[in-house]
Every structure is written in C-alpha cells, then in structure tokens.
Design a protein around this motif. Structure first.
Motif, PDB file in Angstrom:
ATOM      1  N   ALA A 449       3.838  99.649  41.842  1.00  0.00           N
ATOM      2  CA  ALA A 449       2.836  99.841  41.220  1.00  0.00           C
ATOM      3  C   ALA A 449       1.489 100.072  42.190  1.00  0.00           C
ATOM      4  CB  ALA A 449       3.127  98.192  41.006  1.00  0.00           C
ATOM      5  N   SER A 450       0.872 100.069  43.055  1.00  0.00           N
ATOM      6  CA  SER A 450      -0.196 100.643  44.323  1.00  0.00           C
ATOM      7  C   SER A 450      -0.465 101.596  43.953  1.00  0.00           C
ATOM      8  CB  SER A 450      -0.237  99.731  45.450  1.00  0.00           C
ATOM      9  OG  SER A 450      -0.402  98.199  45.216  1.00  0.00           O
ATOM     10  N   VAL A 451       1.422 102.328  44.122  1.00  0.00           N
ATOM     11  CA  VAL A 451       0.734 104.028  44.171  1.00  0.00           C
ATOM     12  C   VAL A 451       0.890 104.336  42.623  1.00  0.00           C
ATOM     13  CG1 VAL A 451       1.979 106.122  44.740  1.00  0.00           C
ATOM     14  CG2 VAL A 451       2.159 103.834  45.787  1.00  0.00           C
ATOM     15  N   GLY A 452       1.496 103.909  41.645  1.00  0.00           N
ATOM     16  CA  GLY A 452       0.692 104.094  40.345  1.00  0.00           C
ATOM     17  C   GLY A 452       0.243 104.016  40.000  1.00  0.00           C
ATOM     18  N   LEU A 453      -0.647 102.820  39.873  1.00  0.00           N
ATOM     19  CA  LEU A 453      -2.025 102.833  39.986  1.00  0.00           C
ATOM     20  C   LEU A 453      -3.209 103.587  40.664  1.00  0.00           C
ATOM     21  CD1 LEU A 453      -4.053 101.557  37.706  1.00  0.00           C
ATOM     22  CD2 LEU A 453      -4.638  99.201  39.821  1.00  0.00           C
ATOM     23  N   VAL A 454      -2.651 103.671  41.894  1.00  0.00           N
ATOM     24  CA  VAL A 454      -3.404 105.302  42.159  1.00  0.00           C
ATOM     25  C   VAL A 454      -3.706 106.762  41.531  1.00  0.00           C
ATOM     26  CG1 VAL A 454      -4.312 106.566  44.315  1.00  0.00           C
ATOM     27  CG2 VAL A 454      -4.309 104.117  44.168  1.00  0.00           C
ATOM     28  N   ARG A 455      -1.987 106.647  40.881  1.00  0.00           N
ATOM     29  CA  ARG A 455      -2.011 108.450  40.507  1.00  0.00           C
ATOM     30  C   ARG A 455      -2.470 108.019  39.000  1.00  0.00           C
ATOM     31  NH1 ARG A 455       4.261 110.369  39.312  1.00  0.00           N
ATOM     32  NH2 ARG A 455       3.744 112.326  38.234  1.00  0.00           N
ATOM     33  N   ALA A 456      -2.246 106.777  38.370  1.00  0.00           N
ATOM     34  CA  ALA A 456      -3.390 107.046  37.215  1.00  0.00           C
ATOM     35  C   ALA A 456      -4.505 106.861  36.889  1.00  0.00           C
ATOM     36  CB  ALA A 456      -2.445 105.339  36.201  1.00  0.00           C
ATOM     37  N   LEU A 457      -5.456 107.222  38.262  1.00  0.00           N
ATOM     38  CA  LEU A 457      -6.531 106.362  38.048  1.00  0.00           C
ATOM     39  C   LEU A 457      -6.952 108.126  39.106  1.00  0.00           C
ATOM     40  CD1 LEU A 457      -7.635 103.024  39.722  1.00  0.00           C
ATOM     41  CD2 LEU A 457      -8.025 104.364  37.540  1.00  0.00           C
ATOM     42  N   GLY A 458      -6.403 109.205  38.586  1.00  0.00           N
ATOM     43  CA  GLY A 458      -6.595 110.067  39.410  1.00  0.00           C
ATOM     44  C   GLY A 458      -6.547 109.958  40.837  1.00  0.00           C
ATOM     45  N   GLY A 459      -6.018 109.643  41.721  1.00  0.00           N
ATOM     46  CA  GLY A 459      -5.651 109.791  43.089  1.00  0.00           C
ATOM     47  C   GLY A 459      -7.175 110.543  43.720  1.00  0.00           C
ATOM     48  N   GLY A 460      -8.430 110.128  43.429  1.00  0.00           N
ATOM     49  CA  GLY A 460      -8.694 110.670  43.963  1.00  0.00           C
ATOM     50  C   GLY A 460      -9.734 112.606  43.654  1.00  0.00           C
ATOM     51  N   TRP A 461      -9.126 112.185  42.421  1.00  0.00           N
ATOM     52  CA  TRP A 461      -9.572 114.075  41.822  1.00  0.00           C
ATOM     53  C   TRP A 461     -10.639 113.698  41.450  1.00  0.00           C
ATOM     54  CZ3 TRP A 461      -9.236 115.824  37.087  1.00  0.00           C
ATOM     55  CH2 TRP A 461      -9.660 117.709  37.151  1.00  0.00           C
ATOM     56  N   ASN A 462     -11.769 114.682  40.688  1.00  0.00           N
ATOM     57  CA  ASN A 462     -12.483 114.471  39.540  1.00  0.00           C
ATOM     58  C   ASN A 462     -12.803 116.329  39.452  1.00  0.00           C
ATOM     59  OD1 ASN A 462     -15.201 116.168  40.589  1.00  0.00           O
ATOM     60  ND2 ASN A 462     -14.662 114.639  42.215  1.00  0.00           N
ATOM     61  N   ASP A 463     -13.020 116.526  37.952  1.00  0.00           N
ATOM     62  CA  ASP A 463     -13.305 117.750  37.434  1.00  0.00           C
ATOM     63  C   ASP A 463     -14.523 118.382  37.986  1.00  0.00           C
ATOM     64  OD1 ASP A 463     -15.358 116.528  36.380  1.00  0.00           O
ATOM     65  OD2 ASP A 463     -14.826 116.069  34.612  1.00  0.00           O
ATOM     66  N   LYS A 464     -15.198 117.741  38.772  1.00  0.00           N
ATOM     67  CA  LYS A 464     -15.778 118.808  39.417  1.00  0.00           C
ATOM     68  C   LYS A 464     -15.750 119.547  40.703  1.00  0.00           C
ATOM     69  CE  LYS A 464     -19.498 115.637  39.106  1.00  0.00           C
ATOM     70  NZ  LYS A 464     -19.911 114.981  37.664  1.00  0.00           N
ATOM     71  N   LEU A 465     -14.344 119.566  40.869  1.00  0.00           N
ATOM     72  CA  LEU A 465     -13.821 120.113  41.690  1.00  0.00           C
ATOM     73  C   LEU A 465     -12.617 121.691  41.109  1.00  0.00           C
ATOM     74  CD1 LEU A 465     -11.402 117.286  43.574  1.00  0.00           C
ATOM     75  CD2 LEU A 465     -13.460 118.465  44.633  1.00  0.00           C
ATOM     76  N   LEU A 466     -13.077 120.940  40.030  1.00  0.00           N
ATOM     77  CA  LEU A 466     -12.756 122.576  39.402  1.00  0.00           C
ATOM     78  C   LEU A 466     -13.206 123.580  39.760  1.00  0.00           C
ATOM     79  CD1 LEU A 466     -11.170 121.577  35.700  1.00  0.00           C
ATOM     80  CD2 LEU A 466      -9.931 122.794  37.616  1.00  0.00           C
ATOM     81  N   PRO A 467     -12.574 125.226  39.948  1.00  0.00           N
ATOM     82  CA  PRO A 467     -13.350 126.319  40.136  1.00  0.00           C
ATOM     83  C   PRO A 467     -14.029 126.393  38.845  1.00  0.00           C
ATOM     84  CG  PRO A 467     -10.988 127.152  39.460  1.00  0.00           C
ATOM     85  CD  PRO A 467     -11.123 125.722  39.847  1.00  0.00           C
TER      86      PRO A 467
END
Length: 526
Positions: A449-467
């Motif tokens: 469940a902790s892994v699932g919540l990390v996934r739900a939060l985006g796993g540390g990704w953000n849209d600033k990483l988009l090219p």
C-alpha cells in the motif's frame, strides 16, 4: 509592385486559426482527507524522491530497481516511441521549408523496321536529361505550423508516457518484491509450525503407546501436520511464480534468476512528504499526458479551420533535355514555374463535418483530463486510507499473535500434564498458525500500500521534467550525422548497444543476511 504580394503573404502567414489554448483551472481541496504513512510537506522538506524505494532500506530491492531501470525491454520500447515521436515532429516541420530535388536520366530506344506506318527516319533514338525542381507551400493560415505544434505536444505526451511506464515498472517491481518477502515470512512460519506439529505428534503418539491418549488425538495431530505441509507447498509455488515475474522485469531468464529467502519482513516503513493536493496536477505523468492530448486537440481545430481558406503552392523546375549527350546547350534548356491556388466551393459539408468533429474531440479531451485528475485524487485518498488501516491492523495482529502463542504454550503444557484434552491444544495451534500467517500477509499488504501511494503521488516526477516543445526536435537543418541515436532529452535515450541486453542470464541480486528475526514458535519436550 512585386513586394506587395510578398508583404500580403507575410501578413497572412501570421494568422493562427487555432483557439487560444489554456488548460482548465480546477478548484481542489486545500488538504488531504486520509491519514497514513505520509505527512504534509514542510518548507524544509524535499519533494518525494525519484529513487523513493531506497527509503525502504532494502539492498535487494534497490539492486532489483537498478537492474530494471537499466535493462527492462518494455521501458526501452517506451523510450523508442518517444524518439519516434520526435522524428514525426521533424517530418511535420519539413513542410514549412522549400523542397528541392535533382533529376537526371537517359534512355535508348529502337523501333521495329517492319512496323506498320513506320516513320521514315532513324529507328533508334536516345534521350538524356537532367534538371532540378523546387516546391514550396506558404503557410498562410498556420495549418502546417499547427501540425508541427500538435506533433511537438504529441512528443511531449510520449515523454510523459515514458515517465508513466517507468513509474509503473518501479511500483510493480516493488509490489511483487514485498509480496515475495511476505511469502518468505509465511514459509518461515510454516517451517517452524511443522517442526512444532511433528513434536506434538510424537508427544501424542507416546501418550497413546502409554494408553494415556486415544487414537483420535493421533489422527488429529497427523491431520494438522499434513495440512500445514500442504499449505506450505502451495505457498512455495506462489513464491516461484512471483520470482519468475521479477526475473522478467529485470531482463533475466527465470531459470537463471533467484532471490535468496529471508525469514522475516524487516523492511522499514518510511514517512514520505505528502505535499499539497494542488501539486498533484504537476506530479502525475498520466495527468500530463491528458493535458498534452488536450493541447493537440486544440491545434487540430486550427488545422480544420484552415481548410476553408485558399490553398497556395509554388512550383518550379528546369534543366536540359536533348536527343544525345550534347545537353549543355542553351537551345536544349527547358524550364517552367508557376503558382496554384485552390479553394473549396462545395463539398457537401465535408469540411464543416471535420471542423465539428475537432471541436467535439477537444471537448472529449477536456473530459478525459478532468477524469484523470479525479482518478488521481481517488488513488491518493485510497492509498492514505489503506496505509493507515493496514498499519493499525498489523499492530493488532501482532498483539493477537502474542496472545495465540501464549495460549498454544499453555494448552500444550496442560495436555502434556494430562490436565486437558488434545482438542483444546489443537484449536490453539490452528489459531496461532492462522494469526501468524495473517499478520505476515497484512504486513506485506501494508508495504504494498505504501508503494501504491508513492505511485499515486507520481513517484517523485513532475511536469518540469518534460522536454520543451523545441527540445523535441532531433536534428538541425544540415545535420546528417548522429541520426541513429539522437541527442537524449528529459533523460530519455535509446541504448547504443542493444546486444548487451540479449544476455538473459542476469545474476541474482545481493540479498541481505538472513537475520532470523521471526522468532521461535515454541519448544516441546516429551
């Protein structure tokens, strides 16, 4: 006077018929409703780490994640789809520039001398030609530029798809890994219980030999032993299947891959920064995908609108053509140039239908975008609820295990002393085994469940990483080298040596030392 048409074209080429695009603004809650293993981020806290699995302090998990990020075929295929999308951007962009070409050739022809109505002249003839041609379509109504912009947005969406595939891979691997460790803990429990039941059977058989017990007590002891052994075999089969699944994720053949067992789940349960609900819109790759699809649909409206207006193109070609090799002669030169304008007058509503469809498609993408946001909020709230409830459940089950083991020890002591029947001891054994197995299962589910919540939060990704849109382009105007592997952007690159990944005998990850913290189920003496 010739400057007037060119100036007019320049002014008209600035026309962009696509509607002004702006992503919808949603009013979202200020705080999260659920409570779990996460916390509101404070100013001194960092955002969720992209290598979030390291916070579980499990070396084997970290090794598996590194192997998967390096060699997983599905992830590499997602990177190739992004590179292909970048190439499509360059294809669309090529229509903005004039196209030039060279043409040359020759032929030698002979006619039959007996042909009816033959021309009274040579029966052989040669033809040689060479020349050039050029064409250009001025983008008066921004139709081509809108196609280019739409393809850039599509490439950005593919970059978000890659991020989504990577996060899914990371989460799936961690989920399977914690399930496997849960089965390891159960296997240790079954092994300890079987040893305990074998001792209990010996005690019961001894009492029967001494005519201090009945045959039914022995039968019950055997049934408990054999059923537990069967359940352990079933659990071991489940572990084998999970281990094979993990092997595929890290690009290894299941036959050469093995993860050493441990006797307990001692993985840490870290507390991650939760952040504000509004930040979720920038942290989820699937939301970024839905937003970029909406931007593409907006540009499609401009393309459909441009189809109602005149279509202009320029063409020119010239060279030399002669019967013989004496081509470099002004008399043998040929050329032509001109412009064409086409404009639809009546097509039975074709273009209106296309425009209507693009508007509807745009509204559909807005609906999908809103649903993606709602689904994201649901995933987070579900994760918060699950982590909180499972953590509390695990605490209660640990207390239940302590009580069950105490009951098992007391009832067996009474049975050995002849103060109680074997049925009470058997019931205590069943309750103890069930409680221990259920506690191991719930602890594994809590980690998952902790892994699932990390996934739900985006796993540390953000849209600033988009090219950026311009970063999706792969080469310059006169670049002819380095086309096989374009310069990576957004951390997405194609492996240079794919043969390296065709060795499917990946070594097993390094496992931590078995700490044997599961504890003993008890000890019997005759």
């Amino acid at each position: 006077m010739q400057a007037i048409p060119l100036a007019a074209l320049t002014v008209l080429s600035a026309c962009d018929l696509a509607p002004t695009y702006q992503a919808p603004h949603f009013v979202v809650p200020d705080t999260w409703h659920g409570q779990g293993l996460f916390k509101e981020a404070q100013p001194q806290d960092t955002v969720l780490r992209s290598d979030w699995w390291t916070l579980f302090a499990d070396p084997t998990l970290s090794t598996l994640e590194a192997q998967a990020m390096d060699g997983n075929a599905d992830l590499q295929a997602a990177a190739e789809r992004f590179i292909q999308a970048r190439s499509i951007v360059m294809e669309a962009r090529s229509d903005l520039l004039p196209h030039f070409a060279l043409a040359f050739g020759s032929s030698n022809n002979k006619s039959s001398s007996d042909r009816l109505f033959r021309y009274k002249g040579p029966i052989t003839a040669t033809d040689e030609f060479y020349g050039g041609m050029a064409s250009w379509e001025p983008d008066i109504w921004s139709s081509i530029r809108n196609r280019v912009r739409a393809q850039k947005y599509y490439a950005q969406a593919q970059a978000a798809q890659y991020a989504s595939a990577r996060l899914s891979l990371q989460a799936e691997l961690a989920t399977d890994y914690f399930a496997l460790r849960g089965l390891d803990a159960q296997n240790a429990i079954y092994t300890q219980s079987i040893a305990y039941y074998e001792q209990a059977l010996k005690v019961t058989q001894t009492r029967l030999d001494n005519q201090d017990a009945t045959g039914i007590d022995v039968a019950r002891a055997k049934n408990q032993l054999y059923m537990t052994q069967a359940r352990q075999l079933d659990m071991q089969a489940q572990r084998d299947v999970l281990e094979h699944a993990l092997a595929i994720l890290v690009n290894a053949s299941p036959s050469s891959f093995h993860i050493a067992e441990v006797s307990s789940q001692d993985t840490a349960e870290p507390v991650f920064p939760l952040g504000m609900p509004s930040e979720l819109l920038q942290r989820r790759p699937d939301i970024a995908i839905a937003e970029r699809e909406m931007a593409q649909a907006n540009r499609a409206i401009g393309i459909a609108r441009a189809a109602f207006y005149p279509h202009v193109s320029f063409n020119a070609n010239g060279g030399f053509d002669a019967n013989g090799f004496d081509l470099a002669n002004l008399a043998n030169s040929m050329w032509s140039y001109g412009a064409s304008v086409t404009m639809p007058l009546f097509e039975g509503g074709l273009r209106r239908a296309q425009l209507q469809r693009t508007w509807s498609n745009y509204r559909e993408t807005r609906d999908h975008y809103r649903m993606a946001i709602l689904s994201a909020f649901k995933d987070v709230e579900n994760g918060l609820s699950m982590t909180a409830r499972l953590r509390a459940e695990n605490t209660r089950l640990k207390q239940a295990v302590d009580a069950a083991m105490q009951s098992q020890t007391l009832t067996m002591t009474l049975y050995k002393g002849g103060a109680d029947g074997y049925l009470d001891a058997l019931i205590a054994q069943v309750n103890t085994l069930d409680a221990r197995i259920e506690q191991a299962q719930v602890q594994a589910r809590a980690l998952q469940a902790s892994v699932g919540l990390v996934r739900a939060l985006g796993g540390g990704w953000n849209d600033k990483l988009l090219p950026t849109p311009d970063q999706t382009m792969t080469f310059t105007g006169f670049q002819y080298e380095g086309l096989r592997h374009p310069t990576p952007v957004a951390g997405i690159e194609s492996p240079v040596n794919q043969e390296h990944y065709e060795n499917l005998t990946t070594s097993s990850p390094i496992s931590p030392t078995d700490s044997s913290k599961a504890g003993s189920i008890g000890h019997l003496q005759k």
